[in-house]
Scaffold this motif. Structure first.
Motif, PDB file in Angstrom:
ATOM      1  N   ARG A  41      78.488  56.388  30.776  1.00  0.00           N
ATOM      2  CA  ARG A  41      77.306  57.268  30.589  1.00  0.00           C
ATOM      3  C   ARG A  41      76.543  56.814  29.523  1.00  0.00           C
ATOM      4  NH1 ARG A  41      76.140  63.672  29.598  1.00  0.00           N
ATOM      5  NH2 ARG A  41      74.003  63.610  30.386  1.00  0.00           N
TER       6      ARG A  41
ATOM      7  N   THR B  99      77.803  59.003  20.793  1.00  0.00           N
ATOM      8  CA  THR B  99      77.117  58.597  21.904  1.00  0.00           C
ATOM      9  C   THR B  99      77.229  59.604  22.988  1.00  0.00           C
ATOM     10  OG1 THR B  99      79.573  58.009  22.404  1.00  0.00           O
ATOM     11  CG2 THR B  99      78.164  56.179  21.668  1.00  0.00           C
ATOM     12  N   GLY B 100      77.692  60.893  22.659  1.00  0.00           N
ATOM     13  CA  GLY B 100      77.608  62.023  23.611  1.00  0.00           C
ATOM     14  C   GLY B 100      78.709  62.712  24.165  1.00  0.00           C
TER      15      GLY B 100
ATOM     16  N   THR C 154      80.843  64.960  23.110  1.00  0.00           N
ATOM     17  CA  THR C 154      80.735  66.545  23.001  1.00  0.00           C
ATOM     18  C   THR C 154      79.607  67.115  23.785  1.00  0.00           C
ATOM     19  OG1 THR C 154      81.625  66.177  20.825  1.00  0.00           O
ATOM     20  CG2 THR C 154      80.782  68.271  21.200  1.00  0.00           C
TER      21      THR C 154
ATOM     22  N   ARG D  63      79.057  71.115  25.595  1.00  0.00           N
ATOM     23  CA  ARG D  63      77.898  71.675  25.206  1.00  0.00           C
ATOM     24  C   ARG D  63      77.860  73.043  26.116  1.00  0.00           C
ATOM     25  NH1 ARG D  63      72.957  69.855  22.812  1.00  0.00           N
ATOM     26  NH2 ARG D  63      71.243  71.280  23.383  1.00  0.00           N
TER      27      ARG D  63
HETATM   28  P1  ADP Z   1      79.843  62.627  20.183  1.00  0.00           P
HETATM   29  O1  ADP Z   1      80.519  64.055  20.452  1.00  0.00           O
HETATM   30  O2  ADP Z   1      80.232  61.615  20.843  1.00  0.00           O
HETATM   31  O3  ADP Z   1      80.036  62.226  18.708  1.00  0.00           O
HETATM   32  P2  ADP Z   1      77.617  64.131  20.435  1.00  0.00           P
HETATM   33  O4  ADP Z   1      77.672  64.647  21.771  1.00  0.00           O
HETATM   34  O5  ADP Z   1      77.736  64.929  19.255  1.00  0.00           O
HETATM   35  O6  ADP Z   1      78.181  62.741  20.266  1.00  0.00           O
HETATM   36  O7  ADP Z   1      75.916  63.563  20.460  1.00  0.00           O
HETATM   37  C1  ADP Z   1      75.413  63.029  19.069  1.00  0.00           C
HETATM   38  C2  ADP Z   1      73.892  63.415  19.475  1.00  0.00           C
HETATM   39  O8  ADP Z   1      73.257  62.770  20.616  1.00  0.00           O
HETATM   40  C3  ADP Z   1      73.666  64.773  19.656  1.00  0.00           C
HETATM   41  O9  ADP Z   1      72.557  65.262  18.762  1.00  0.00           O
HETATM   42  C4  ADP Z   1      73.429  65.314  21.013  1.00  0.00           C
HETATM   43  O10 ADP Z   1      72.426  66.219  21.227  1.00  0.00           O
HETATM   44  C5  ADP Z   1      72.632  63.840  21.349  1.00  0.00           C
HETATM   45  N1  ADP Z   1      72.922  63.268  22.871  1.00  0.00           N
HETATM   46  C6  ADP Z   1      74.056  62.712  23.104  1.00  0.00           C
HETATM   47  N2  ADP Z   1      73.869  62.466  24.658  1.00  0.00           N
HETATM   48  C7  ADP Z   1      72.823  63.067  24.680  1.00  0.00           C
HETATM   49  C8  ADP Z   1      72.082  62.968  25.987  1.00  0.00           C
HETATM   50  N3  ADP Z   1      72.562  62.689  27.298  1.00  0.00           N
HETATM   51  N4  ADP Z   1      70.799  63.535  26.253  1.00  0.00           N
HETATM   52  C9  ADP Z   1      70.384  63.965  25.106  1.00  0.00           C
HETATM   53  N5  ADP Z   1      70.880  63.844  23.923  1.00  0.00           N
HETATM   54  C10 ADP Z   1      72.229  63.566  23.610  1.00  0.00           C
END
Ligand code: ADP
Ligand code: MG
Length: 918
Positions: free
Chosen positions: A74, A157-158, A160, A165
């Motif tokens: 993703r 990179t997303g 979490t 969420r």
């Molecule tokens: P990780 O858990 O890999 O460190 P996060 O989920 O915390 O990353 O994501 C980091 C930031 O990017 C957050 O602010 C999240 O809201 C945003 N984000 C990540 N993936 C997406 C996505 N597919 N669409 C919109 N925002 C995203």
């Protein structure tokens, strides 16, 4: 090496290959277990899903089905900072979702292409990500498989975002955890199924409970038998609705934040693990219950423990995959840096080992890999999402994330249904049934007793009332007639006195006249008055007679009334008798019910034995008893008993047995229903395999009952099991005599003559073989056809049967040779008399070592006695003895054969005649 992962076309073909086993499984055994899938929307996964849960469900089989780890990539869109900082640069990746390909830019003119199970662009919605990555796994869990959903990638990179969420402000952004629970709650039934959750964090090789922060060092426990891992120290919360689950995720998140603040780190350095346990009963809902006036026997026949399926869903939000600076900058100590990476790098090593098919997978190197043991190379359905960012500055991290995903795609799991019998609930059900029957019975009995008491009292009241009435009436009549009588007497007296007076005065008047004619006329007058008086008296007498008759009539009337009362009393009595009979019927009914309950319990006992045996056999991969010895016979029966004291069933079986009682079980051997007899005889056989129980069984008449079964039953299973039990009882000398005394040899011979099943014959041969070893019984055993029966059984040719026959012959020969040495036996061996020698010679070199060994010993024993020598020479046994003395692998037998040959003059003469070299 790297080319392997880049070669798109070759990879595609490998995908189609691994897909195939998931499609259909025609295994008939699996088909019995599979249940039709409910037609809910949940079950219709989109065609783009990573795998088909329906296919896996249809393919249930003990051996499991192949299920490769599915991997989706993703891409996150550029964030604000990247938009500014990387404004002049192109993204480092380019996606071709329709081809499921990702191109990683190496430099301006060169790219590497990789293929994934699914390629999710920055525009892919959370809903689509859920359907593609998670839904098939969730469906498998609902069907009773384990499942894992994991996110891997660089911090930011997303991961979490994809998994955790909550989406409270924007429902469309709900992550995988929330959506998975929605689907699970929609499919389970909270009355019959159970749903629990634990939520944990793994940081620096320590597991903390996110639902109870004080619980910060949870240990992993592994079941040594199954290899299943569990965390008994973790908080387990029962989930009843989506709100309570959301609340739980919020609490977990808050605790994660607090814990990380305390440790002065960020959540990106810890792994978050959500565990969802789904336990569903498969048959619980439609299993048999007897109806109100139900046919209990019917219920007994269809009695089966319900089945439960236990699926476990593990959702893992891994720590950021970026390399942590070992120097300790960025606020990490060196120790911390090593620890943080330990679990992730161990995971990478395990996946490499599995992808390469290496024989050693270092699962034990870290807590994470121990926890995920079932997820990679185990029995779970696993889906991995690797998250990447577009920034060219992180090209290195992105490339390593992609390589991780590529390797994970090569890991094969073997999906297995987590299904087991739910004995506890069966036992509960039976208890409830039993209680109901008892209460019902007591209620009926009470009603009858009350009714009888009521009728008795009523009848007694009626009788005493009738008696009272009768006495009253009698007394009244008596008084009345007494009074009437007295009055009549009084009247008569008065009249008499009056007459007397009248006569006196007339006589005075006549005396004064003194005239004879007067006297005559006077005489005439008095005559008339006497006649008058007489008439008067007659009248009175008549009246008296009439009133007496009336009194008699009255008395008769009263008498008939009393008779009538007596009759009604008698009818009251017959009613009581009738009720008594009904009560007796009820009692009989109750006894019958109790009998059936006992059958029910013994069946449960048997079922438990069988289930235990089956599970044991499954554990061991089938019993591997060699043919022949009684030892294996014993173990075979004994194996059906739970031995493992750790096994919770054992206690309940022992309890059940105690409740049912030996006498009850033995009485069931005489039941009319063959099924019941079979169950009972199996239970008795199981008990007889324990030396401790044998004396009890014999004392309670079990041996006679077993022998009786051989005589009376037509059923082959009963014959087989009963003979097995007798064989076990025949291990003991006292029992051997009892068996002989009760005509056991004739019964066993008769059963053997009619049996077809080799296992029945083996049990019978085993029993006779045991009897052959008793010195005192030799003549009787032979006289009643024991040896002939043994020889008759060789017709079946099965090695197990032959081994028992050979053992019997060896035992017999040994006893004979002992008797001959002690001088208590003279004359030829009874074995030779009964024609056993030719079979012995034929099988002296039998391929099965156990048969051969017994026969070799038998030959040595026979050869000890010169009387047998002639027959042995003509029957060809001498050759076999010579062979044994030269080739037998056991030295003691070889020596024995040699010694026998040299000590017998007849053998010596024959050998020198034939000039055999020795
Ligand atoms: P990780 O858990 O890999 O460190 P996060 O989920 O915390 O990353 O994501 C980091 C930031 O990017 C957050 O602010 C999240 O809201 C945003 N984000 C990540 N993936 C997406 C996505 N597919 N669409 C919109 N925002 C995203
Ligand atoms: Mg995160």
């Amino acid at each position: 090496m790297a080319n392997n992962f880049r070669n798109g076309s070759s990879h595609r073909s490998s995908l189609t290959k691994t897909d195939r086993p998931l499609s259909v499984n025609s295994n008939a055994k699996g088909a019995v277990k599979s249940k039709p899938l409910p037609a809910s929307g949940l079950r219709k996964s989109s065609p783009a899903s990573l795998g088909s849960a329906a296919a896996a469900a249809a393919a249930k089989d003990d051996a499991g089905v192949l299920g490769r780890v599915r991997v989706a990539v993703r891409l996150r869109s550029r964030n604000e900072e990247e938009m500014v900082a990387d404004a002049d640069f192109a993204d480092c990746v380019e996606l071709q979702p329709e081809l499921k390909r990702l191109k990683l830019r190496k430099n301006n003119w060169d790219t590497d292409t990789y293929e994934f199970d699914e390629v999710l662009t920055e525009f892919a919605s959370q809903k689509r990500v859920y359907e593609v990555v998670a839904k098939p796994v969730v469906e498998s869990v609902l069907d009773g498989y384990n499942g894992t959903i994991m996110a891997y990638g660089q911090t930011g990179t997303g991961k979490t975002y994809t998994l955790g969420r909550l989406g409270e402000e924007d429902k469309a952004s709900r992550g995988i955890m929330v959506r998975a629970m929605e689907d699970i709650l929609a499919d389970v039934s909270l009355e019959t199924d159970s749903l629990t959750v634990s939520y944990l964090q793994l940081y620096m090789e320590t597991i903390q409970d996110l639902l109870d922060p004080s619980n910060d060092n949870i240990s992993i426990v592994e079941d040594p038998k199954t290899g299943d891992v569990s965390l008994p120290g973790a908080t387990v919360v029962e989930i009843r609705d989506q709100q309570s689950f959301m609340e739980l995720l919020r609490i977990g998140e808050a605790n994660r934040f607090a814990a990380n603040t305390k440790l002065n780190t960020t959540s990106s350095r810890s792994h978050a693990i959500l565990m969802v346990h789904v336990k569903r009963s498969v048959e619980g809902r439609d299993s048999t219950h007897s109806s109100e006036n139900g046919n209990v026997t019917q219920m007994v026949k269809t009695l089966k423990p319900p089945i439960v399926r236990k699926g476990k869903l593990v959702v893992v939000d891994l720590a950021g995959s970026e390399r942590i600076d070992k120097s300790g900058s960025e606020g990490h100590t060196l120790e911390e840096a090593k620890s943080i990476n330990l679990s992730l790098s161990a995971l990478g090593k395990c996946i490499n080992a599995l992808a390469e098919g290496s024989s050693h997978v270092p699962v034990r190197d870290s807590k994470l890999t121990r926890l995920l043991r079932d997820s990679f190379g185990g029995t779970a359905r696993t889906s991995l999402v690797v998250t990447i960012g577009p920034s060219p500055r992180h090209r290195g991290e992105t490339a390593s994330t992609i390589m991780f995903g590529q390797r994970a795609m090569k890991v094969e799991n073997m999906l297995k249904l987590k299904e087991e019998f739910d004995y506890k609930s069966l036992s509960r059900r039976l208890d409830i049934q039993l209680d109901k029957l008892i209460v019902e019975n007591e209620r009926k009995q009470k009603t009858f007793e009350d009714e009888i008491e009521r009728i008795t009292i009523e009848a007694q009241n009626r009788i005493s009332e009738a008696e009272r009435n009768y006495e009253d009436a009698l007394e009244k009549e008596r008084l009345k007639y007494q009074k009437d009588y007295m009055e009549s007497i009084k009247k008569l007296e008065e009249k008499w006195i009056m007459n007397q007076q009248k006569q006196g005065s007339e006589r005075i008047m006549a005396g004064s006249k003194d005239d004879s004619s007067d006297v005559a006329s006077n005489g005439k007058d008095s005559m008339a008055s006497v006649v008058e008086e007489l008439a008067e008296v007659k009248k009175l007498l008549l009246k008296e007679t009439q009133s007496r008759k009336a009194a008699e009539g009255e008395v008769n009337n009263l008498k008939s009334q009393v008779a009538q009362w007596k009759r009604s009393e008698a009818s009251g009595n017959t009613e009581i008798v009738k009720l008594r009979e009904m009560l007796e019927d009820e009692t009989q009914q109750k006894n019958k019910l109790e009998g059936e309950i006992a059958i029910l319990q013994s069946q449960l006992l048997q079922l438990s034995f069988e289930a235990d045996e089956t599970s044991k056999r499954l554990d061991k991969g089938g019993s591997a008893n060699g043919p022949g010895s009684l030892d294996s016979l014993m173990t075979e029966v004994r194996n059906q008993q739970p031995k493992d004291s750790g096994n919770g069933e054992k206690a309940s079986i022992a309890k059940l047995f105690e409740q049912v009682g030996l006498h009850k079980i033995l009485s069931l051997l005489e039941a009319e229903d063959t099924d019941v007899q079979i169950h009972a005889v199996k239970v008795v056989a199981n008990l007889a395999s324990e030396e401790l129980n044998q004396a009890k069984i014999v004392e309670a008449g079990g041996l006679s009952s077993l022998l009786m079964l051989l005589r009376t039953s037509e059923d082959e299973t009963i014959h087989r099991v009963a003979a097995g039990a007798i064989a076990n009882l025949a291990m003991n000398e006292t029992n051997q005599e009892l068996i002989m005394a009760q005509g056991g040899i004739r019964l066993l011979s008769m059963t053997a003559a009619n049996a077809e099943d080799p296992q029945t014959l083996r049990m019978i041969a085993g029993a006779i073989a045991n009897l052959c070893g008793n010195d005192k019984l030799q003549t009787k055993l032979r006289g009643e056809g024991g040896i002939k029966a043994l020889l008759g059984m060789v017709r079946c040719g099965h090695p197990d049967v032959l081994a028992q026959v050979a053992r019997g012959i060896a035992n017999f020969a040994k006893c004979e040779s002992r008797a001959a040495t002690q001088g208590t036996k003279t004359g030829k061996s009874l074995l030779i008399e009964d024609g056993a020698l030719s079979w012995i010679v034929q099988n002296a070199n039998n391929g099965a070592s156990i048969i051969r060994r017994h026969i070799e010993l038998a030959l040595c024993h026979l050869a000890q006695h010169e009387v047998n020598a002639k027959d042995m020479i003509t029957g060809g046994a001498l050759w076999e003895l010579v062979r044994i003395s030269q080739d037998c692998s056991r030295e003691d037998i070889r020596t024995l054969a040699h010694r026998t040959l040299t000590s017998s003059p007849a053998f010596r003469a024959e050998i020198s005649r034939l000039r055999i070299e020795r």
